[in-house]
Design an enzyme around this catalytic site. Structure first.
Site, PDB file in Angstrom:
ATOM      1  N   ILE A 248       0.845  -1.207   0.000  1.00  0.00           N
ATOM      2  CA  ILE A 248       0.000   0.000   0.000  1.00  0.00           C
ATOM      3  C   ILE A 248       0.874   1.249   0.000  1.00  0.00           C
ATOM      4  CG2 ILE A 248      -1.846   1.229   1.208  1.00  0.00           C
ATOM      5  CD1 ILE A 248      -2.693  -1.507   2.387  1.00  0.00           C
TER       6      ILE A 248
ATOM      7  N   LEU B 116      -6.532 -13.733  -0.444  1.00  0.00           N
ATOM      8  CA  LEU B 116      -7.216 -14.399  -1.548  1.00  0.00           C
ATOM      9  C   LEU B 116      -6.640 -14.051  -2.912  1.00  0.00           C
ATOM     10  CD1 LEU B 116      -9.576 -16.102  -2.649  1.00  0.00           C
ATOM     11  CD2 LEU B 116     -10.980 -14.034  -2.565  1.00  0.00           C
TER      12      LEU B 116
ATOM     13  N   SER C  73      -7.414  -0.617   9.953  1.00  0.00           N
ATOM     14  CA  SER C  73      -8.008  -1.760   9.261  1.00  0.00           C
ATOM     15  C   SER C  73      -9.407  -2.064   9.778  1.00  0.00           C
ATOM     16  CB  SER C  73      -7.117  -2.992   9.502  1.00  0.00           C
ATOM     17  OG  SER C  73      -7.810  -4.168   9.172  1.00  0.00           O
TER      18      SER C  73
ATOM     19  N   PHE D 214       2.445   3.625   7.625  1.00  0.00           N
ATOM     20  CA  PHE D 214       2.055   2.262   7.218  1.00  0.00           C
ATOM     21  C   PHE D 214       2.872   1.205   7.959  1.00  0.00           C
ATOM     22  CE2 PHE D 214      -0.666   3.243   3.737  1.00  0.00           C
ATOM     23  CZ  PHE D 214      -0.151   4.367   3.104  1.00  0.00           C
TER      24      PHE D 214
ATOM     25  N   SER E  96      11.598  -5.395   5.928  1.00  0.00           N
ATOM     26  CA  SER E  96      11.298  -6.728   6.497  1.00  0.00           C
ATOM     27  C   SER E  96      10.275  -7.474   5.631  1.00  0.00           C
ATOM     28  CB  SER E  96      10.728  -6.570   7.914  1.00  0.00           C
ATOM     29  OG  SER E  96       9.448  -5.941   7.846  1.00  0.00           O
TER      30      SER E  96
ATOM     31  N   TYR F 274      -2.621  -9.223  15.371  1.00  0.00           N
ATOM     32  CA  TYR F 274      -2.424  -8.138  14.385  1.00  0.00           C
ATOM     33  C   TYR F 274      -3.557  -7.124  14.512  1.00  0.00           C
ATOM     34  CZ  TYR F 274      -3.353  -5.720  10.039  1.00  0.00           C
ATOM     35  OH  TYR F 274      -3.675  -4.759   9.113  1.00  0.00           O
TER      36      TYR F 274
ATOM     37  N   ARG G 119     -16.763  -9.953   1.443  1.00  0.00           N
ATOM     38  CA  ARG G 119     -15.775  -8.921   1.757  1.00  0.00           C
ATOM     39  C   ARG G 119     -15.995  -7.709   0.859  1.00  0.00           C
ATOM     40  NH1 ARG G 119     -15.312 -11.926   5.254  1.00  0.00           N
ATOM     41  NH2 ARG G 119     -13.467 -12.792   6.299  1.00  0.00           N
TER      42      ARG G 119
ATOM     43  N   LYS H  81      -3.777  -2.975  15.784  1.00  0.00           N
ATOM     44  CA  LYS H  81      -4.421  -1.850  15.092  1.00  0.00           C
ATOM     45  C   LYS H  81      -5.366  -1.131  16.054  1.00  0.00           C
ATOM     46  CE  LYS H  81      -2.575  -2.104  11.021  1.00  0.00           C
ATOM     47  NZ  LYS H  81      -1.632  -1.056  10.567  1.00  0.00           N
TER      48      LYS H  81
ATOM     49  N   PHE I 175     -10.747  -1.784   4.074  1.00  0.00           N
ATOM     50  CA  PHE I 175     -11.359  -3.104   3.944  1.00  0.00           C
ATOM     51  C   PHE I 175     -10.359  -3.967   3.187  1.00  0.00           C
ATOM     52  CE2 PHE I 175     -15.433  -3.066   6.116  1.00  0.00           C
ATOM     53  CZ  PHE I 175     -15.308  -1.822   6.696  1.00  0.00           C
TER      54      PHE I 175
HETATM   55  C1  WQD Z   1     -10.635 -12.861   1.970  1.00  0.00           C
HETATM   56  C2  WQD Z   1     -11.656 -13.981   1.814  1.00  0.00           C
HETATM   57  C3  WQD Z   1     -11.174 -15.947   3.085  1.00  0.00           C
HETATM   58  C4  WQD Z   1      -7.557 -17.050   0.897  1.00  0.00           C
HETATM   59  C5  WQD Z   1      -7.399  -9.299   5.131  1.00  0.00           C
HETATM   60  C6  WQD Z   1      -6.340  -9.056   6.130  1.00  0.00           C
HETATM   61  C7  WQD Z   1      -6.863  -8.090   7.158  1.00  0.00           C
HETATM   62  C8  WQD Z   1      -7.340  -6.828   6.484  1.00  0.00           C
HETATM   63  C9  WQD Z   1      -8.392  -7.168   5.451  1.00  0.00           C
HETATM   64  C10 WQD Z   1      -5.465  -5.333   6.445  1.00  0.00           C
HETATM   65  C11 WQD Z   1     -11.966 -14.658   3.143  1.00  0.00           C
HETATM   66  C12 WQD Z   1     -11.122 -16.231   1.592  1.00  0.00           C
HETATM   67  C13 WQD Z   1      -8.693 -16.384   1.333  1.00  0.00           C
HETATM   68  C14 WQD Z   1      -7.679 -18.329   0.302  1.00  0.00           C
HETATM   69  C15 WQD Z   1     -10.052 -18.199   0.593  1.00  0.00           C
HETATM   70  N1  WQD Z   1      -6.275  -6.164   5.825  1.00  0.00           N
HETATM   71  N2  WQD Z   1      -9.905 -16.952   1.182  1.00  0.00           N
HETATM   72  N3  WQD Z   1      -8.932 -18.859   0.174  1.00  0.00           N
HETATM   73  O1  WQD Z   1      -9.080 -12.322   5.792  1.00  0.00           O
HETATM   74  O2  WQD Z   1     -10.661 -10.618   4.741  1.00  0.00           O
HETATM   75  O3  WQD Z   1      -8.500  -9.913   5.725  1.00  0.00           O
HETATM   76  O4  WQD Z   1      -7.796  -8.096   4.537  1.00  0.00           O
HETATM   77  O5  WQD Z   1      -5.550  -4.864   7.510  1.00  0.00           O
HETATM   78  O6  WQD Z   1      -5.837  -7.817   8.030  1.00  0.00           O
HETATM   79  O7  WQD Z   1      -6.052 -10.296   6.686  1.00  0.00           O
HETATM   80  O8  WQD Z   1      -8.571 -11.247   3.563  1.00  0.00           O
HETATM   81  O9  WQD Z   1      -7.765 -12.134   1.429  1.00  0.00           O
HETATM   82  O10 WQD Z   1      -7.210 -13.415   3.552  1.00  0.00           O
HETATM   83  O11 WQD Z   1      -9.530 -13.405   2.704  1.00  0.00           O
HETATM   84  O12 WQD Z   1     -11.190 -18.716   0.459  1.00  0.00           O
HETATM   85  O13 WQD Z   1      -6.687 -18.985  -0.114  1.00  0.00           O
HETATM   86  O14 WQD Z   1     -11.106 -14.980   0.964  1.00  0.00           O
HETATM   87  O15 WQD Z   1     -11.835 -16.999   3.765  1.00  0.00           O
HETATM   88  O16 WQD Z   1     -13.335 -14.987   3.136  1.00  0.00           O
HETATM   89  P1  WQD Z   1      -9.284 -11.100   4.999  1.00  0.00           P
HETATM   90  P2  WQD Z   1      -8.174 -12.580   2.782  1.00  0.00           P
END
Ligand code: WQD
Length: 336
Positions: free
Chosen positions: A12, A199, A123, A81, A34, A148, A230, A152, A177
């Site tokens: 970001i 994802l 977040s 960040f 890192s 984590y 999401r 925040k 989001f």
């Molecule tokens: C999205 C959806 C999973 C991987 C992240 C960060 C969080 C915040 C918001 C920063 C979920 C599904 C995922 C996979 C899947 N960002 N999924 N298979 O968990 O909403 O949160 O973004 O602050 O800190 O963790 O994002 O992309 O991990 O998951 O089905 O291999 O995709 O279950 O529903 P998440 P994500």
């Protein structure tokens, strides 16, 4: 106007650096490398066709922060960040997350020039699980789904204490989001060091052949198709929100100010819908299976976005298709 961007070589941060320069700002980048390579710096310099000021330092070490602000006294704004951000890793090593993320925030607040406008990378995880969707900023901090997320929440508390303290402190905390996509050049983007947790990078690595199959973590949720919902926001929209936030803080007369803004599209999208959108936008097929739920996942999270529009005059403009196309373009370019 000189803006300090901590974590400015991250996913970001690097996109915000680009937007700042494109909006005529001078930028100083701090990063401890890192979670990213210094190659991001040369890509940014290639994109802006000029050199950037970069300082490699660890913000969790007080003396390094003190020396930095003695060296750079004329900073007009700060976007913070720099933080460890892996939900999974934070569960395995919570103390590392508390040490790094909280001490970085405390050290910056302590040594930054007072009254410098401050934008914080927060977040939607601060809300925890919220039944009433879309989520509004008046929703109080919930039970954080990970250490984590807890860091925040605590960073927002530190800012609030500073706001109520003796010093003048002007800040906006941006609650992202789900950031997705990449700059249209394909030179910068989301570059997870290990197996992607999120994802979109996992999906594009499956499509390009780096990984075999995408596992959808559960299709038995109480949603339209059983998969989690999401709010996926294009990284370029997210970057713009930071420029608008800084400029709002430059404009206001208040010496002491703090507020919290959701940065999302306001549109809830399921995992299956995202896959269908990706396939339609790119013409590529996603090989996926349905697996078990991932512990800690919440069923639904999408933003109420009226406040950001009202306060800083920002709203998302890019479609999910264009965000996913840009993510695919970035994945293909990473082969170059
Ligand atoms: C999205 C959806 C999973 C991987 C992240 C960060 C969080 C915040 C918001 C920063 C979920 C599904 C995922 C996979 C899947 N960002 N999924 N298979 O968990 O909403 O949160 O973004 O602050 O800190 O963790 O994002 O992309 O991990 O998951 O089905 O291999 O995709 O279950 O529903 P998440 P994500």
């Amino acid at each position: 106007m000189k803006i300090l961007v901590t974590g400015g070589l991250g996913y970001i941060g690097s996109h915000v650096v680009l937007s700042l320069v494109n909006n005529g700002y001078k930028v100083i980048i701090i990063d401890n490398l890192s979670n990213c390579g210094v190659s991001v710096l040369s890509k940014l310099e290639k994109l802006i066709n000029s050199k950037l000021i970069f300082e490699k330092l660890d913000l969790s070490i007080k003396n390094q922060v003190k020396l930095f602000f003695e060296k750079y006294s004329n900073i007009n704004g700060i976007i913070h960040f720099a933080a460890l951000k892996s939900v999974g890793e934070s569960v395995i090593n919570p103390l590392k997350y508390f040490d790094n993320n909280l001490n970085s925030m405390l050290n910056i607040i302590e040594y930054m020039p007072k009254e410098t406008p401050f934008v914080f990378s927060s977040s939607c995880t601060v809300y925890g699980t919220v039944n009433k969707q879309p989520i509004t900023e008046s929703t109080p901090h919930g039970i954080a789904e990970s250490p984590y997320g807890k860091t925040k929440q605590l960073c927002e508390k530190i800012m609030e204490k500073e706001f109520h303290g003796i010093n003048n402190f002007k800040a906006l905390s941006l609650r992202y989001f789900n950031p997705v996509g990449a700059h249209s050049s394909g030179l910068i983007g989301e570059n997870p060091k290990n197996i992607p947790e999120n994802l979109i990078p996992y999906l594009t690595q499956v499509v390009i052949g780096k990984r075999d199959v995408l596992t959808i973590y559960g299709d038995d949720y109480d949603t339209k198709d059983g998969t989690c919902i999401r709010d996926y926001i294009h990284i370029m929209d997210l970057a713009e929100a930071h420029i608008k936030s800084l400029e709002y803080l430059f404009r206001i007369k208040d010496k002491n100010y703090i507020d919290y803004l959701n940065i999302g599209t306001g549109i809830g999208v399921s995992v299956l819908e995202l896959i269908q959108t990706f396939e339609k936008a790119t013409g590529m097929k996603v090989n996926y299976i349905i697996g078990k739920r991932r512990p800690g996942d919440i069923e639904k999270a999408y933003a109420e976005t009226k406040k950001a529009k009202k306060i800083i005059g920002w709203e998302s403009k890019y479609s999910l298709s264009s965000a996913l196309n840009s993510a695919w373009n970035w994945e293909k370019k990473s082969l170059d």
